[in-house]
Scaffold this motif. Structure first.
Motif, PDB file in Angstrom:
ATOM      1  N   LEU A  55       0.819  -1.209   0.000  1.00 48.60           N
ATOM      2  CA  LEU A  55       0.000   0.000   0.000  1.00 48.60           C
ATOM      3  C   LEU A  55       0.855   1.261   0.000  1.00 48.60           C
ATOM      4  O   LEU A  55       0.405   2.322   0.428  1.00 48.60           O
ATOM      5  CB  LEU A  55      -0.941  -0.009   1.210  1.00 48.60           C
ATOM      6  CG  LEU A  55      -1.981  -1.141   1.223  1.00 48.60           C
ATOM      7  CD1 LEU A  55      -2.790  -1.106   2.512  1.00 48.60           C
ATOM      8  CD2 LEU A  55      -2.891  -1.061   0.015  1.00 48.60           C
ATOM      9  N   SER A  56       2.060   1.137  -0.499  1.00 50.91           N
ATOM     10  CA  SER A  56       2.893   2.329  -0.634  1.00 50.91           C
ATOM     11  C   SER A  56       2.368   3.157  -1.802  1.00 50.91           C
ATOM     12  O   SER A  56       1.877   2.626  -2.800  1.00 50.91           O
ATOM     13  CB  SER A  56       4.349   1.944  -0.869  1.00 50.91           C
ATOM     14  OG  SER A  56       4.477   1.124  -2.018  1.00 50.91           O
ATOM     15  N   ALA A  57       2.464   4.464  -1.664  1.00 49.59           N
ATOM     16  CA  ALA A  57       1.931   5.359  -2.682  1.00 49.59           C
ATOM     17  C   ALA A  57       2.807   5.345  -3.934  1.00 49.59           C
ATOM     18  O   ALA A  57       4.040   5.310  -3.854  1.00 49.59           O
ATOM     19  CB  ALA A  57       1.837   6.779  -2.140  1.00 49.59           C
ATOM     20  N   ARG A  58       2.133   5.339  -5.083  1.00 50.70           N
ATOM     21  CA  ARG A  58       2.825   5.475  -6.361  1.00 50.70           C
ATOM     22  C   ARG A  58       2.690   6.928  -6.803  1.00 50.70           C
ATOM     23  O   ARG A  58       1.573   7.434  -6.941  1.00 50.70           O
ATOM     24  CB  ARG A  58       2.193   4.606  -7.439  1.00 50.70           C
ATOM     25  CG  ARG A  58       2.395   3.100  -7.289  1.00 50.70           C
ATOM     26  CD  ARG A  58       1.490   2.448  -6.280  1.00 50.70           C
ATOM     27  NE  ARG A  58       1.326   1.023  -6.565  1.00 50.70           N
ATOM     28  CZ  ARG A  58       0.877   0.157  -5.698  1.00 50.70           C
ATOM     29  NH1 ARG A  58       0.571   0.548  -4.468  1.00 50.70           N
ATOM     30  NH2 ARG A  58       0.722  -1.099  -6.044  1.00 50.70           N
ATOM     31  N   LEU A  59       3.785   7.615  -7.023  1.00 58.54           N
ATOM     32  CA  LEU A  59       3.726   8.969  -7.555  1.00 58.54           C
ATOM     33  C   LEU A  59       3.479   8.880  -9.054  1.00 58.54           C
ATOM     34  O   LEU A  59       4.267   8.279  -9.790  1.00 58.54           O
ATOM     35  CB  LEU A  59       5.007   9.736  -7.256  1.00 58.54           C
ATOM     36  CG  LEU A  59       5.239  10.077  -5.779  1.00 58.54           C
ATOM     37  CD1 LEU A  59       6.544  10.852  -5.595  1.00 58.54           C
ATOM     38  CD2 LEU A  59       4.070  10.888  -5.210  1.00 58.54           C
ATOM     39  N   VAL A  60       2.373   9.448  -9.482  1.00 57.10           N
ATOM     40  CA  VAL A  60       1.946   9.326 -10.875  1.00 57.10           C
ATOM     41  C   VAL A  60       2.612  10.430 -11.695  1.00 57.10           C
ATOM     42  O   VAL A  60       2.552  11.605 -11.313  1.00 57.10           O
ATOM     43  CB  VAL A  60       0.409   9.460 -10.987  1.00 57.10           C
ATOM     44  CG1 VAL A  60      -0.044   9.198 -12.424  1.00 57.10           C
ATOM     45  CG2 VAL A  60      -0.279   8.510 -10.014  1.00 57.10           C
TER      46      VAL A  60
END
Length: 505
Positions: free
Chosen positions: A489-494
């Motif tokens: 659930l780590s954030a993906r920088l788009v």
């Protein structure tokens, strides 16, 4: 020197569609609005409103339908080409700065897994990568990696039922104006995207109760944090079988660390509370709901026929529940007075109109579109009321059979308001039982009901997702799998929309 206002296009297609319903949403089922008709939908586009006056808004063409079945490929292509043609014409008159992308987010199209992403990619081919795009979506929409990449300023509702839908649409417009006022080099917010492997029906994620209540309260708190522009949590749409169907968290802003940490924490909170999600009301098979209603002294007692809810994508003409009501002895004998809203059947409405109020009819209704659960229901009764002119139902007839009054419509219509009943000569407050094709009760019905239950009935939006048989969603997925292995659930920088999308990881 007079500062030039930004030029902002408005267009989109808004639909929530079940792939489990045999119904199809054809182009003629959409309400098409052009030009001023689009602005007239929203109070914040009224002359004199700050949002309206801050830009030159260019409303082009918009398609919207009540929820239903998937859109045939040819119908989608026709709407898409209509939109692209209108955009091309607008661009002939000069460049644009922004696009207000007015969508729901859960449209299904035959042969297209991500219609909203597909449409926005096509629009990007015309407007280019530098135009800012904002959207205020339904929280039951889906946000694929493609849509997350192409949308610069995403947002969604924070309430279910969606009492804040207008507020969200206005926030999407205000956010777009705020970013367009910045220097071009700093306009695009940083976007953090976290897919959460949870797929639940809206009736288990209402913000009337926990855990959705506090999760969405936290969304609003995050949106006000330093370095953050907006925050959003999409529950996703449970009644379509596509790889994008799942919950998603997105946070946007100017501080990469802040948006990533907030998005990851909110996603983790949702995942850690996954076992707390419950139906918004006591739920049971229909027979148990009827027994509870009859045992109760509270009137009116509402029962949701949830499996064929037209506001979630049901065909609206599944007759399974209607058959059970007609066969139920207390209702058949008239010792229990009940209302059923509603069943669409144009031919039956025509028969009622010919018979007139007070006339006897013997008609079959329903199961013309979705006959997978049961066949048409025969109504041998009296026409008690006729109504014409409803913008959705068109024509309505009330047929009384024993103690049951059935609203039959020319076109599929959800019944959300007390006025829907009063227009048909029915005082729902004096009925013993009111059965409505809906999931969670909309606010006005919720206030009317002395008590209510959610009936777990079959149909294209069956609350028992295991009965539907999802095969194409990403796995593992809660509640289909045990959730024993913690997801990433780590954030993906788009990447920004004017940068390559990269690969979803």
């Amino acid at each position: 020197m007079i500062e030039k206002k930004p030029r902002i296009l408005i267009t989109g297609i808004a639909l929530e569609a079940s792939t489990y319903s045999p119904a199809r949403t054809r182009i003629q089922d959409f309400v098409r609005r052009d030009g001023q008709e689009i602005l007239d939908q929203y109070p914040f586009f009224a002359p004199g409103h700050p949002v309206r006056e801050a830009a030159d808004w260019l409303p082009l063409v918009h398609f919207r339908s009540i929820p239903g079945g998937s859109v045939p490929s040819a119908d989608y292509t026709e709407m898409k080409q209509t939109i692209l043609s209108a955009v091309a014409d607008a661009l002939d008159e000069g460049p644009v700065d922004g696009l207000y992308f007015d969508i729901h987010g859960a449209m299904s199209v035959d042969g297209v897994d991500d219609p909203e992403g597909d449409l926005l990619l096509a629009l990007r081919g015309l407007i280019g990568p530098d135009v800012l795009v904002s959207s205020g979506m339904d929280l039951h929409g889906n946000v694929s990696w493609t849509l997350a990449h192409q949308l610069d300023i995403p947002s969604c509702y924070r309430m279910a039922p969606h009492e804040d839908w207008l507020e969200t649409k206005e926030r999407a417009a205000a956010n777009l104006l705020e970013r367009l006022a910045l220097p071009e080099a700093t306009r695009r917010p940083i976007k953090a995207w976290v897919p959460v492997p949870i797929l639940l029906p809206g009736e288990k994620t209402s913000t009337r109760l926990e855990p959705a209540k506090s999760l969405y309260e936290e969304v609003a708190v995050i949106a006000g944090r330093p370095g953050v522009l907006d925050a959003a949590l999409w529950i996703g749409y449970a009644w379509a079988d596509e790889p994008r169907n799942r919950a998603v968290v997105m946070v946007t802003g100017d501080d990469a660390d802040a948006v990533a940490s907030h998005a990851g924490r909110l996603a983790a909170d949702m995942w850690n509370r996954r076992d707390e999600f419950r139906f918004v009301a006591p739920s049971a098979p229909l027979a148990e709901c009827l027994a509870a209603a009859e045992a109760s002294t509270k009137r009116p007692y509402f029962i949701s026929d949830s499996g064929d809810n037209p506001t979630a994508g049901g065909a609206g003409d599944v007759t399974w529940t209607l058959h059970k009501l007609l066969e139920h002895p207390p209702i058949a004998a008239g010792t229990v007075q009940a209302i059923y809203a509603s069943i669409p059947d144009p031919a039956a409405v025509d028969h009622c109109i010919c018979a007139g109020v007070g006339g006897s009819v013997s008609v079959e209704v329903g199961a013309r579109v979705d006959g997978t659960q049961s066949g048409p229901a025969r109504l041998d009764g009296i026409v008690e009321h006729l109504a014409q002119g409803d913008p959705v139902a068109i024509d309505e007839a009330v047929i009384r059979v024993g103690g049951l009054r059935i609203i039959v419509t020319r076109r599929r219509k959800p019944y959300h308001l007390e006025s829907d009943f009063l227009r048909n000569g029915l005082d729902a407050r004096t009925a013993d039982v009111v059965v409505v094709k809906i999931g969670y009760l909309e606010p006005e019905l919720f206030d009317m009901a002395s008590d209510w239950m959610l009936a777990l009935t079959p149909g294209g939006v069956d609350q028992d997702l295991h009965r539907l048989g999802h095969r194409r969603i990403a796995r593992p997925m809660f509640p289909f799998d045990d959730g024993g292995v913690a997801p990433d659930l780590s954030a993906r920088l788009v990447p920004a929309s004017n940068q390559p999308a990269g690969v979803e990881r």
